[in-house]
Structure formats: C-alpha cells, structure tokens
Design an enzyme around this catalytic site. Structure first.
Site, PDB file in Angstrom:
ATOM      1  N   SER A   1       0.835  -1.204   0.000  1.00 18.29           N
ATOM      2  CA  SER A   1       0.000   0.000   0.000  1.00 18.29           C
ATOM      3  C   SER A   1       0.870   1.256   0.000  1.00 18.29           C
ATOM      4  O   SER A   1       2.028   1.227   0.432  1.00 18.29           O
ATOM      5  CB  SER A   1      -0.899   0.029   1.229  1.00 18.29           C
TER       6      SER A   1
HETATM    7  N1  SAH Z   1      -0.745  -4.309   3.826  1.00 18.70           N
HETATM    8  C1  SAH Z   1      -0.080  -5.017   2.770  1.00 18.70           C
HETATM    9  C2  SAH Z   1      -1.052  -5.071   1.593  1.00 18.70           C
HETATM   10  C3  SAH Z   1      -0.690  -6.068   0.581  1.00 18.70           C
HETATM   11  S1  SAH Z   1      -1.868  -6.115  -0.780  1.00 18.70           S
HETATM   12  C4  SAH Z   1       1.178  -4.232   2.404  1.00 18.70           C
HETATM   13  O1  SAH Z   1       1.121  -3.016   2.404  1.00 18.70           O
HETATM   14  O2  SAH Z   1       2.222  -4.854   2.105  1.00 18.70           O
HETATM   15  C5  SAH Z   1      -3.093  -7.187  -0.119  1.00 18.70           C
HETATM   16  C6  SAH Z   1      -2.615  -8.552   0.248  1.00 18.70           C
HETATM   17  O3  SAH Z   1      -3.756  -9.338   0.619  1.00 18.70           O
HETATM   18  C7  SAH Z   1      -1.924  -9.310  -0.870  1.00 18.70           C
HETATM   19  O4  SAH Z   1      -0.650  -9.669  -0.443  1.00 18.70           O
HETATM   20  C8  SAH Z   1      -2.814 -10.523  -1.101  1.00 18.70           C
HETATM   21  O5  SAH Z   1      -2.056 -11.665  -1.450  1.00 18.70           O
HETATM   22  C9  SAH Z   1      -3.490 -10.667   0.252  1.00 18.70           C
HETATM   23  N2  SAH Z   1      -4.767 -11.390   0.252  1.00 18.70           N
HETATM   24  C10 SAH Z   1      -5.819 -11.280  -0.609  1.00 18.70           C
HETATM   25  N3  SAH Z   1      -6.792 -12.148  -0.259  1.00 18.70           N
HETATM   26  C11 SAH Z   1      -6.359 -12.810   0.850  1.00 18.70           C
HETATM   27  C12 SAH Z   1      -6.920 -13.821   1.669  1.00 18.70           C
HETATM   28  N4  SAH Z   1      -8.120 -14.362   1.421  1.00 18.70           N
HETATM   29  N5  SAH Z   1      -6.214 -14.252   2.723  1.00 18.70           N
HETATM   30  C13 SAH Z   1      -4.964 -13.732   2.998  1.00 18.70           C
HETATM   31  N6  SAH Z   1      -4.377 -12.799   2.242  1.00 18.70           N
HETATM   32  C14 SAH Z   1      -5.074 -12.323   1.185  1.00 18.70           C
END
Ligand code: SAH
Length: 274
Positions: free
Chosen positions: A109
């Site tokens: 993000s």
């Molecule tokens: N806060 C993190 C955001 C990563 S993007 C950062 O800033 O690094 C969102 C993340 O959610 C991705 O890595 C994706 O793989 C994960 N995601 C999506 N659906 C998910 C689920 N059902 N369970 C666990 N992770 C999930």
C-alpha cells in the site's frame, strides 16, 4: 481521522492520479487538511517528479507529516523506525507516496494509506495489546503493529500466497521488528485471512489489507469487545470502513475514506487460475 477529510477532489492531491475506477495508485481521492493547494498542471507533475520525490525513509515520514497524513508522534515514530525500503522490492522506488507491485497481483500500500490505518488503529495498538494483519503482503504493517504493541503484546500477520509470507518474514527479520519475530511476539502465517487466525484471537486491532465484498464474520468474531477493525469494503467503489465493537459486543461502523485495494479473495482467483 475524524475531521481530516475536507473536500473530495477530482484527482488525488498526493500524486495527481485519477479517482477510482481509473486510479492507478490506489491513493485516496480526498484532500486532507494540511495539503498544499492543488495545482494540477504538467509543471506540478514535473516538480513532484524531480523535486518532490523523497529519497529516504526520514524524508518520506517528514512529507507525510507535512501533508497531514501523519498526525500523531507515536505513528510518525513507528513509520520512521520501520524503514519502507526494506519492504519494497529492490527494483521499485520505496520512498515515494505510491503503492508498488510486489508480485502475485499484489501491491504494498501507499505510505499515506499505511499512515491512515495506523492512525485509525493507534488507540488499539497500545503496548501489551494484540493485533491481526490480514493480507500481510510485505509484512510492513505487521512489523509496525509489532513495534507498537511491543514485546509484551502480540502481532500476527496472515497472507495466502506462501511466497509472499516467506518474503515478508525475511523483510521483517531485516527490520527493527526482527527481534519480535525471533521472540515469537510477532508471527507471520500462510492461510486464508477471511478465516482470521483463531489461535491468536481475540484481537484488540484487526487490519485488513485487501478489499472485502462483505465483512467476514470470522473477523468480527475474533475482534475483542472494545476492539477496532479497519477494513476496505466494496468491489469497484470501496470504502475504508472502521468497525468498533463495544464492551457489550454491539457493533458500530463508519466510513473513513474512499480507497482502492486489491480484493480479499481466494488464492486461485488472485492468481487468475479460474
Ligand atoms: N498491507 C499489505 C497489503 C498487501 S496487498 C502491504 O502493504 O504490504 C493485499 C494482500 O492481501 C496481498 O498480499 C494478497 O495476497 C493478500 N490477500 C488477498 N486475499 C487474501 C486472503 N483471502 N487471505 C490472505 N491474504 C489475502
């Protein structure tokens, strides 16, 4: 955050991207107090590119303070301690206020979104408290949560792409939160975050880093009475939603701002396998 959002803009005040659904940076499209007056021009974009680019974590945090994204010293301190450069893939620019691709159709993000979520959850990330970070991605917020709740607290990250979990563990190990990982007060797991992480429940703070069509009930159940969840809700139009669970278990929810996150979904659907 209350009182921060002043005015809806046609473009994001931080990077001039367009609002959803054409918003490539996932930034909020609201102007916040403290932002400089918006000058949408090619010159402004050039100025941003050549002069406004922050070169290190300290400069990034300073610019987030100046534009009003960072409002409390506690959150500014933790963002200064957790160097974003250790979490962003080496070929990307870590210190500009944009989300960056991390592979597997996921992004880290934008810094102002990390700041917004930390500000919203800060009261529920006091030393000794417990926090769950669903969709941990790079592990950046799990590390920040760990630093805020400290070694007497508990920070759990859950991510459904195993390669991202492994990378997140390496990222956290290199960061100031590394000792918390070694001592077990911070942990990162692979699993479906829609189920939460029952072994560590209940949590004072739950953060979801991907947008849910509906708030998963398992997460509401795992929120402590008195706790707070921050979760983007919606499909094309998404709202960063704050859910407070009162001590009697009743729920109140409100929208903090419009956002654009990757979906909270199954691993197959994220990877385009169905
Ligand atoms: N806060 C993190 C955001 C990563 S993007 C950062 O800033 O690094 C969102 C993340 O959610 C991705 O890595 C994706 O793989 C994960 N995601 C999506 N659906 C998910 C689920 N059902 N369970 C666990 N992770 C999930």
């Amino acid at each position: 955050m209350s009182g921060v959002i002043l005015q809806r803009l046609a473009v994001c005040c931080r990077c001039s991207c367009q609002p959803p659904p054409h918003n490539p940076c996932g930034a909020t499209v609201f102007r916040q107090s403290g932002c400089a007056p918006l000058r949408v021009s090619v010159f402004r974009n050039m100025e941003y590119f050549w002069r406004g680019r922050t070169q290190n974590n300290r400069e990034l945090v300073e610019s987030l303070k100046q534009n009003g994204s960072l409002q409390t010293k506690r959150v500014a301190d933790v963002m200064e301690q957790v160097d974003r450069g250790l979490f962003v893939p080496p070929n990307e620019l870590p210190y500009i206020d944009n989300p960056m691709p991390i592979g597997y159709n996921a992004t880290i993000s934008a810094p102002h979104m990390h700041a917004a979520c930390l500000e919203l959850l800060s009261g529920h990330l006091q030393p000794g408290m417990s926090a769950l970070d669903v969709g941990a991605g790079t592990g950046y917020l799990t590390a920040a949560f760990g630093m805020m709740v400290g070694k007497e607290g508990r920070a759990v990250g859950i991510e459904h792409i195993p390669e991202l979990t492994h990378q997140a563990i390496e990222n956290v190990q290199r960061s100031r939160a590394g000792p918390l990982l070694a001592s077990g007060s911070l942990s990162l797991h692979t699993g479906d975050g829609r189920e939460g992480y029952p072994a560590g429940a209940p949590y004072d703070a739950i953060h979801v880093g991907a947008a849910a069509s509906e708030v998963p009930l398992a997460l509401v159940d795992q929120l402590k009475p008195g706790g707070r969840m921050v979760i983007p809700v919606g499909d094309i139009f998404q709202e960063l939603t704050v859910i407070d669970k009162a001590p009697d278990g009743s729920l109140k929810q409100w929208g903090a701002t419009s956002v654009r996150y990757v979906p909270l979904t199954s691993r197959q659907s994220q990877l385009g396998h169905n």
